[in-house]
Scaffold this active site. Structure first.
Site, PDB file in Angstrom:
ATOM      1  NE  ARG A  90      -2.893  -1.563   3.276  1.00 48.12           N
ATOM      2  CZ  ARG A  90      -2.601  -1.223   4.523  1.00 48.12           C
ATOM      3  NH1 ARG A  90      -2.527   0.049   4.873  1.00 48.12           N
ATOM      4  NH2 ARG A  90      -2.417  -2.142   5.436  1.00 48.12           N
ATOM      5  CE  LYS A 234      -7.525  -3.426   4.847  1.00 47.87           C
ATOM      6  NZ  LYS A 234      -6.818  -4.617   4.551  1.00 47.87           N
ATOM      7  CB  SER A 275      -0.369  -5.722   8.297  1.00 50.90           C
ATOM      8  OG  SER A 275      -1.373  -4.981   7.695  1.00 50.90           O
ATOM      9  CB  CYS A 277      -0.283  -8.614  14.701  1.00 48.91           C
ATOM     10  SG  CYS A 277       0.863  -7.241  14.649  1.00 48.91           S
ATOM     11  CB  SER A 281      -2.567 -17.480  11.715  1.00 49.93           C
ATOM     12  OG  SER A 281      -2.216 -16.682  12.803  1.00 49.93           O
ATOM     13  CG  ASP A 294      -8.439  -7.484   5.826  1.00 44.64           C
ATOM     14  OD1 ASP A 294      -7.711  -7.205   6.790  1.00 44.64           O
ATOM     15  OD2 ASP A 294      -8.378  -6.872   4.738  1.00 44.64           O
ATOM     16  CG  ASN A 390       2.645  -7.170   1.388  1.00 44.72           C
ATOM     17  OD1 ASN A 390       1.951  -7.820   2.183  1.00 44.72           O
ATOM     18  ND2 ASN A 390       2.199  -6.079   0.782  1.00 44.72           N
ATOM     19  CB  ALA A 391       4.533 -13.007  -1.691  1.00 45.13           C
ATOM     20  NE  ARG A 392      -0.724  -9.126   1.250  1.00 47.39           N
ATOM     21  CZ  ARG A 392      -1.278  -8.736   2.389  1.00 47.39           C
ATOM     22  NH1 ARG A 392      -2.417  -9.253   2.795  1.00 47.39           N
ATOM     23  NH2 ARG A 392      -0.692  -7.841   3.150  1.00 47.39           N
TER      24      ARG A 392
HETATM   25  C1  SPV Z   1      -3.447  -5.290   5.232  1.00 49.58           C
HETATM   26  O1  SPV Z   1      -2.294  -4.883   4.985  1.00 49.58           O
HETATM   27  O2  SPV Z   1      -4.047  -4.997   6.277  1.00 49.58           O
HETATM   28  C2  SPV Z   1      -4.143  -6.140   4.253  1.00 49.58           C
HETATM   29  C3  SPV Z   1      -3.639  -6.203   2.882  1.00 49.58           C
HETATM   30  O3  SPV Z   1      -5.152  -6.712   4.572  1.00 49.58           O
HETATM   31  S1  SPV Z   1      -4.004  -4.787   1.988  1.00 49.58           S
HETATM   32  O4  SPV Z   1      -5.011  -5.129   0.995  1.00 49.58           O
HETATM   33  O5  SPV Z   1      -2.773  -4.361   1.330  1.00 49.58           O
HETATM   34  O6  SPV Z   1      -4.507  -3.784   2.880  1.00 49.58           O
HETATM   35 MN    MN Z   2      -6.039  -5.802   6.371  1.00 47.56          MN
END
Ligand code: SPV
Ligand code: MN
Length: 627
Positions: A90, A234, A275, A277, A281, A294, A390-392
Site C-alpha cells: 500500500r 482497503k 498487519s 500480527c 491465522s 480482514d 508481502n507476497a499473497r
Molecule cells: C493489510 O495490509 O491490512 C491487508 C492487505 O489486509 S491490503 O489489501 O494491502 O490492505
Molecule cells: Mn487488512
C-alpha cells in the site's frame, strides 16, 4: 436524472451492442452517466460489462492470462501475478482524501484540496486506458439483500484486479438490477496505466490513490498491488468508515470467527490486529469456523451487536505459511482450485515458492524482479529475496473446509467478544478481559500499539499506536471515531472486550508462548463471554486462573501447562504498563484534538490502580497474589 441521449448513443458505440444491453438492464441513469464519463476520459480500446454469468467470469479470467497479467501454474486453477518491483505494498504517501474547503480530518490524515485533487487525477487518467480493455463489474459488499450491505461498481483495465475481485467479493450485477435507481453504491475507477514488457505499471511516479468522500468515489492510477487497486478492499474501507459514521454503525479492520465452545455452542468474535500480527491465522484456527479474515461491518440490533463480512475471499500474506503451523491452508495452496499467487517465486516446475515455507529454497526462478537467482541484488545493492515479504494468495473462502455456515446470513452473526491484538514484546499479558465496554474501548482498542516488523519500511521493533488497528483507513477524525466506539456499547448486551498478545518475551528475549497457544486463549475467552470461568482482577483487567488454563491446554492442545509458564506469562509488569499509558496518553494529548474527556479519565484510573498495586506488591505482580 434525465438520460442524455447523445451520451447514451456514444456509450453504445463504445460498448458494443452486447455490453450495452447488459448495462441498460440496470435502470440507473446516474450509473450510466458515470460509466460514460470514464469511458470517454480513459479511452479504452474495448469495454466489457460483466453480468457475473459463468461465461463472463470465465472470460475475465482468460483475458487476465491472455494479456499476461497472470500466468498459469502447474496445478489446475493456480495462476501467478507480479506487481512491479516498486509496487509491492500500500502506498500510504500517495493515498489521499480529497476534501472540500473547510473539511478537516485532523493531523496525521493524508488529505488535499478536493478541486485540486480531482483535476490532477482526471489529468492523469486522460487516455490512460488506451490499448487496454476496460472491465465494468458490479459487486455487493456483504450478503445480498441485507441492510448491512453496500453495492459497488468497479471500472478497471486490469484483468488481474477484475479476476481477484471475483474471488474476494459477492457478485452484484443482479443486485444492481434489483435496486435500480435506489442503489447507493460506491464507485471505483482504476487503471494500471502504461505497462512494461512484464505487464507491470510503468509510471510509478504518477501512482495516485485519491478518495473523494463526497461522491463516494475512489480513483487509483498507475499501480497494480491489490491493496492499492482492489477497490472493494482497503479503498472501500475509507468510504465505508465515513458512511458508517454518518449512519451510526462501524466498519472495522477485524476478522469474524465462530469459536466452538462446550456442547456444540458457537460464539462469534471479531478481532482487530495490525498487519502481520496473527489476524488471519487466528481466524483460520483448526477446529473453529471463519466468517472473514480482514473486514467487518457491525450494527446494533435488538440490544446486541451483529456483524457481517463485506468480503467472501482472502487476500492473505503467504510468507510463513508452512505444513506444520498451518496444515489446512498449506493443503489448500497445494491442491487444485482457483488461487492467484502474487509476488511469489515461480520455480522451474511452475510451482510457487515463498519465504517461510518448509520446502527447500530454490536457487533460481522468476519473481517480482524478473529472472531471479540466489544472490541477486537490486539497483540499491539490496539482496532480493526469492519471494516478496508481502507476497499473497487470493482465494474464495468457499475453498476452505472451515467456512462458517453463517457467512451469507443477511442478518449477520451476534458478536459476544471483541479482541484487540498487537505485537508487544514486553508489556501486556497474553490474554486479558476488560472490566467493561468503556474500559476495553479505551485501554485496549484506542491504546492498541504494535511493533513494526521487517515487512514494513522503517526501524524494526518500533512501537506504533494504531487505534483499533484501523488508523490507516480512518476517513473521520480519530476523536470522532473513538466517540463512535464508546457510543456503540450503549446497548443491553455489549460484547466482552479482550486484548491478546502473542508476542510477549521473557527477560532473556524468548517468546513466552508457542504460536498455537492462541487456540487455548480463544476457548478461555469463549467461556468468559458465558461467565463459565472465573477470572483474577488485576490493575489492567481480568486474567485467567491457572487451573482453567491447565485444563484448556490439555483439552485443546493436549499440552501440559505448567505453573511456571503461567507465572511468566501472566505476571503484571507494572513499570511497562505505566510507560505504555504515558506514551498513549501523550499521543492523544498532542495529536488528537477533541479527544473525549473520558479517555483521559480512564487512563488516569488505570494509572492509579497500577501505582497503588506497585506500592503494595512491587513492580512485578504474579497472578496468584493480586489483592
Ligand atoms: C493489510 O495490509 O491490512 C491487508 C492487505 O489486509 S491490503 O489489501 O494491502 O490492505
Ligand atoms: Mn487488512
Amino acid at each position: 436524472m434525465m438520460e442524455d441521449k447523445r451520451e447514451m448513443e456514444r456509450l453504445k458505440s463504445r460498448l458494443g451492442a452486447e455490453s450495452y444491453k447488459k448495462l441498460i438492464r440496470i435502470d440507473n441513469p446516474e450509473l450510466h452517466h458515470f460509466i460514460a464519463k470514464y469511458v470517454e476520459l480513459c479511452n479504452p480500446d474495448m469495454v466489457f460489462v460483466s453480468t457475473d454469468s459463468p461465461q463472463d467470469i470465465q472470460y475475465i479470467r482468460t483475458e487476465a492470462i491472455r494479456a499476461a497479467e497472470e500466468h498459469e501454474l502447474a496445478v489446475a486453477g493456480h495462476t501467478v501475478h507480479f506487481d512491479g518491483y516498486y509496487d509491492q505494498a500500500r502506498d500510504k504517501s500517495n493515498t489521499k482524501f480529497l476534501l472540500p474547503q473547510g473539511v478537516n480530518l485532523g493531523t496525521g490524515m493524508n488529505a488535499m484540496d478536493r478541486e485540486e485533487g480531482l483535476k490532477e487525477i482526471h489529468d492523469i487518467m486522460r487516455d490512460i486506458m488506451r490499448g487496454h480493455q476496460l472491465y465494468v463489474r458490479f459487486f455487493c459488499l456483504g450478503p445480498l439483500k441485507s441492510e448491512f450491505s453496500i453495492t459497488a461498481v468497479q471500472l478497471t483495465d486490469s484483468g488481474y484486479v477484475a479476476h481477484s475481485e471475483d474471488l474476494l467479493y459477492r457478485q452484484g450485477y443482479e443486485e444492481f438490477v434489483r435496486l435500480g435507481q435506489s442503489a447507493r453504491y460506491f464507485k471505483f475507477v482504476h487503471s494500471a496505466g502504461e505497462l512494461d514488457d512484464r505487464k507491470t505499471s510503468m509510471n510509478i511516479d504518477k501512482r495516485r490513490i485519491y478518495i473523494d468522500l463526497e461522491s463516494e468515489t475512489v480513483y487509483s492510477a498507475n499501480t497494480q498491488y491489490g491493496g492499492n487497486t482492489i477497490g472493494l478492499k482497503k479503498l472501500a474501507m475509507r468510504t465505508a468508515i465515513n458512511r458508517a459514521s454518518r449512519e451510526g454503525w462501524l466498519n472495522e479492520h477485524m476478522f469474524i470467527m465462530g469459536v466452538h465452545g462446550p456442547s456444540n455452542r458457537v460464539t462469534y468474535f471479531t478481532g482487530a490486529f495490525p498487519s502481520l500480527c496473527g489476524k488471519t491465522s487466528t481466524s483460520m484456527l483448526p477446529g473453529e469456523t471463519i466468517v472473514g479474515d480482514d473486514i467487518a461491518y457491525l450494527r446494533q440490533k435488538n440490544g446486541r451487536i451483529r456483524a457481517v463480512n463485506p468480503e467472501r475471499g482472502i487476500f492473505g500474506i503467504i510468507r510463513g505459511v508452512n505444513s506444520i503451523d498451518d496444515p489446512s491452508i498449506w493443503a489448500i495452496l497445494h491442491s487444485p482450485g482457483e488461487i492467484i499467487f502474487s509476488n511469489v517465486l515461480v520455480t522451474a516446475e511452475e510451482t510457487p515458492y515463498w519465504l517461510g515455507s518448509n520446502e527447500d529454497p530454490p536457487q533460481k526462478g522468476i519473481n517480482h524482479s524478473g529472472e531471479w537467482q540466489h544472490g541477486k541484488k537490486d539497483a540499491d545493492g539490496n539482496d532480493i529475496t526469492p519471494s516478496h515479504p508481502n507476497a499473497r494468495f487470493t482465494l474464495d473462502m468457499h475453498l476452505l473446509n472451515n467456512l462458517d455456515p453463517n457467512i451469507d446470513n443477511p442478518d449477520g452473526v451476534v458478536i459476544d467478544g471483541i479482541i484487540y491484538g498487537g505485537r508487544d514484546s514486553d508489556t501486556k499479558v497474553p490474554v486479558e478481559q476488560s472490566f467493561n465496554w468503556v474500559h476495553g474501548v479505551i485501554t485496549m482498542g484506542a491504546a492498541l500499539e504494535s511493533e513494526t516488523t521487517a515487512a514494513t519500511l522503517g526501524k524494526e521493533g518500533e512501537r506504533k499506536l494504531n487505534p483499533m488497528s484501523n488508523l490507516d483507513f480512518l476517513s473521520i477524525p480519530i476523536a470522532k471515531y473513538i466517540e463512535n466506539h464508546l457510543a456503540f456499547g450503549h446497548i443491553t448486551n455489549p460484547p466482552c472486550i479482550f486484548s491478546v498478545n502473542y508476542f510477549l518475551r521473557d527477560t532473556a528475549g524468548n517468546f513466552t508462548n508457542a504460536k498455537i497457544d492462541k487456540a487455548a486463549w480463544l476457548k478461555w475467552m469463549e467461556l468468559r463471554t458465558h461467565q463459565e470461568v472465573e477470572a483474577i482482577e488485576t490493575p489492567t483487567g481480568l486474567i485467567p486462573k491457572y487451573d482453567d488454563l491447565k485444563r484448556l491446554f490439555r483439552e485443546v492442545l493436549n499440552k501440559d501447562y505448567t505453573r511456571e509458564e503461567y507465572i511468566k506469562q501472566f505476571t503484571v509488569r507494572v513499570a511497562e504498563n505505566l510507560a505504555k499509558l504515558e506514551r498513549v496518553e501523550q499521543f492523544y494529548r498532542t495529536k488528537v484534538p477533541d479527544t473525549p474527556a473520558i479517555v483521559f479519565t480512564v487512563f488516569e484510573e488505570q494509572r492509579q490502580r497500577l501505582i497503588k498495586a506497585r506500592e503494595e506488591q512491587g513492580d512485578y505482580i504474579e497472578p496468584d497474589t493480586h489483592a
